[in-house]
Design a protein around this motif. Structure first.
Motif, PDB file in Angstrom:
ATOM      1  N   ARG A 101      -0.116  -9.251  12.390  1.00  0.00           N
ATOM      2  CA  ARG A 101       0.594  -7.969  12.432  1.00  0.00           C
ATOM      3  C   ARG A 101      -0.285  -6.831  11.923  1.00  0.00           C
ATOM      4  NH1 ARG A 101       5.266 -10.755  10.426  1.00  0.00           N
ATOM      5  NH2 ARG A 101       4.960  -9.826   8.371  1.00  0.00           N
ATOM      6  N   ILE A 102      -1.041  -7.098  10.854  1.00  0.00           N
ATOM      7  CA  ILE A 102      -1.936  -6.063  10.320  1.00  0.00           C
ATOM      8  C   ILE A 102      -2.991  -5.703  11.358  1.00  0.00           C
ATOM      9  CG2 ILE A 102      -3.693  -5.571   8.577  1.00  0.00           C
ATOM     10  CD1 ILE A 102      -2.034  -7.240   6.613  1.00  0.00           C
TER      11      ILE A 102
ATOM     12  N   MET B 121      -4.421 -22.968  -3.492  1.00  0.00           N
ATOM     13  CA  MET B 121      -3.759 -22.803  -2.204  1.00  0.00           C
ATOM     14  C   MET B 121      -3.294 -21.362  -2.004  1.00  0.00           C
ATOM     15  SD  MET B 121      -4.117 -25.467  -0.481  1.00  0.00           S
ATOM     16  CE  MET B 121      -3.034 -25.096   0.881  1.00  0.00           C
ATOM     17  N   ASP B 122      -4.060 -20.422  -2.544  1.00  0.00           N
ATOM     18  CA  ASP B 122      -3.810 -18.997  -2.337  1.00  0.00           C
ATOM     19  C   ASP B 122      -4.616 -18.586  -1.106  1.00  0.00           C
ATOM     20  OD1 ASP B 122      -3.238 -16.342  -2.494  1.00  0.00           O
ATOM     21  OD2 ASP B 122      -4.516 -15.936  -4.224  1.00  0.00           O
ATOM     22  N   LEU B 123      -4.043 -18.786   0.071  1.00  0.00           N
ATOM     23  CA  LEU B 123      -4.778 -18.644   1.323  1.00  0.00           C
ATOM     24  C   LEU B 123      -4.918 -17.171   1.723  1.00  0.00           C
ATOM     25  CD1 LEU B 123      -3.225 -21.654   3.249  1.00  0.00           C
ATOM     26  CD2 LEU B 123      -5.161 -21.611   1.673  1.00  0.00           C
ATOM     27  N   PHE B 124      -5.718 -16.924   2.734  1.00  0.00           N
ATOM     28  CA  PHE B 124      -6.005 -15.554   3.130  1.00  0.00           C
ATOM     29  C   PHE B 124      -6.327 -15.501   4.613  1.00  0.00           C
ATOM     30  CE2 PHE B 124      -9.960 -17.563   1.865  1.00  0.00           C
ATOM     31  CZ  PHE B 124     -10.849 -17.196   2.867  1.00  0.00           C
ATOM     32  N   SER B 125      -6.380 -14.281   5.148  1.00  0.00           N
ATOM     33  CA  SER B 125      -6.760 -14.064   6.543  1.00  0.00           C
ATOM     34  C   SER B 125      -7.987 -13.169   6.606  1.00  0.00           C
ATOM     35  CB  SER B 125      -5.610 -13.407   7.320  1.00  0.00           C
ATOM     36  OG  SER B 125      -4.485 -14.242   7.373  1.00  0.00           O
ATOM     37  N   LEU B 126      -8.743 -13.292   7.693  1.00  0.00           N
ATOM     38  CA  LEU B 126      -9.857 -12.399   7.978  1.00  0.00           C
ATOM     39  C   LEU B 126      -9.590 -11.703   9.308  1.00  0.00           C
ATOM     40  CD1 LEU B 126     -13.088 -14.428   7.097  1.00  0.00           C
ATOM     41  CD2 LEU B 126     -12.078 -12.549   5.805  1.00  0.00           C
ATOM     42  N   ILE B 127      -9.846 -10.402   9.333  1.00  0.00           N
ATOM     43  CA  ILE B 127      -9.752  -9.621  10.561  1.00  0.00           C
ATOM     44  C   ILE B 127     -11.150  -9.089  10.879  1.00  0.00           C
ATOM     45  CG2 ILE B 127      -8.722  -7.619  11.690  1.00  0.00           C
ATOM     46  CD1 ILE B 127      -6.361  -7.901   9.718  1.00  0.00           C
ATOM     47  N   TYR B 128     -11.653  -9.457  12.034  1.00  0.00           N
ATOM     48  CA  TYR B 128     -13.002  -9.102  12.478  1.00  0.00           C
ATOM     49  C   TYR B 128     -12.855  -8.032  13.555  1.00  0.00           C
ATOM     50  CZ  TYR B 128     -17.731 -10.202  14.377  1.00  0.00           C
ATOM     51  OH  TYR B 128     -19.025 -10.163  14.804  1.00  0.00           O
TER      52      TYR B 128
END
Length: 284
Positions: A228-229, A160-167
């Motif tokens: 935010r990033i 459950m070490d989740l992440f985000s993707l920025i396209y």
């Protein structure tokens, strides 16, 4: 978010107790260097973990679970010693709790930091390996991105070490190429790639996903941090390239088990493009 808040509170309380232990014992036993040195070391560890807890959402995943457990054990030992020295009469059980808990805490902390160091070394090696791809931008390419995405999805499902993707997509890049020439277009791609590499967080990964498309994989984050990033990157890139008249569109997706993050991301980018470009859209 709740897990991070809980850990921040626990670490802050631990910091106060260990700091009190340090001050009181320094006043009462100024010549006991061992006690003082131990407290200084543990205080340093707690401060480091407070910093990491502020930036990460994986604080209760291996190896941080070991470090946090060690801090909690040392907290118990220090609290027992404080109560025993100033409030409770000495006794065998008290000394056993103090000594045994602290010795065990040091073992747990040592194992946690060993695992943390091992993980950082493996991450560094993997990032270096990924960097041998695109000749123009010096970024890993699409195939490297999909390999890394598969690896991150396995980690997310297991821990459950989740992440985000920025396209990120450069707006009207084809028209810019036709007007300014391919060499000018290549220069823009290099500037965007260099800017992204310099302005993401340590541990974030940047990929050249397509001709004028880039992906940023942001590990161990929640939805709000990824957004935010993306906002910061968009604003900074456009400031950097304002003389060229360049704008960018971004889509942000947060990984959730069972959902197709790439499909959701592409749909969000489609909304950004058809909605007028030069904007950020969040995936559903």
């Amino acid at each position: 978010m709740k897990g991070r808040l809980f850990t921040l509170i626990v670490l802050a309380v631990s910091l106060l107790v260990i700091l009190s232990h340090f001050v009181l014992f320094q006043v009462k036993y100024p010549t006991q260097i061992g006690t003082v040195t131990t407290d200084i070391v543990i205080l340093g560890i707690v401060v480091v973990m407070l910093f990491e807890t502020h930036h990460l959402s994986r604080i209760w995943r291996h190896p941080f679970v070991w470090i946090n457990a060690g801090i909690l054990l040392f907290f118990v030992g220090s609290l027992s010693e404080l109560l025993g020295e100033f409030f409770i009469k000495p006794g065998f059980i008290r000394y056993s709790v103090e000594s045994g808990t602290k010795m065990f805490a040091f073992g747990v902390l040592a194992w946690g930091f060993f695992q943390w160091g091992k993980e950082k070394i493996e991450t560094t090696r993997r990032i270096e390996k990924l960097k041998q791809i695109d000749g123009l931008t010096d970024l890993p390419g699409r195939s490297s991105f999909h390999r890394e995405l598969e690896r991150r999805e396995r980690i997310a499902q297991r821990y459950m070490d989740l992440f985000s993707l920025i396209y990120l997509n450069i707006d009207n890049f084809k028209k810019y190429n036709e007007t300014k020439g391919e060499s000018a277009g290549d220069a823009i791609l290099k500037k965007v790639a260099s800017f992204l590499s310099r302005n993401v967080r340590s541990g974030d990964l940047v990929f050249r996903y397509g001709g004028d498309e880039f992906m940023v994989l942001v590990p161990s984050t929640g939805k709000e941090i990824g957004e935010r990033i993306a906002q910061r990157l968009k604003s900074s890139i456009e400031d950097e390239l304002k003389d060229e008249g360049i704008t960018v569109s971004l889509a942000v997706a947060f990984y959730e088990p069972g959902k197709n993050i790439i499909k959701n991301l592409e749909e969000a980018m489609h909304r950004a493009k058809t909605g007028g470009k030069n904007r950020i859209c969040l995936a559903d």
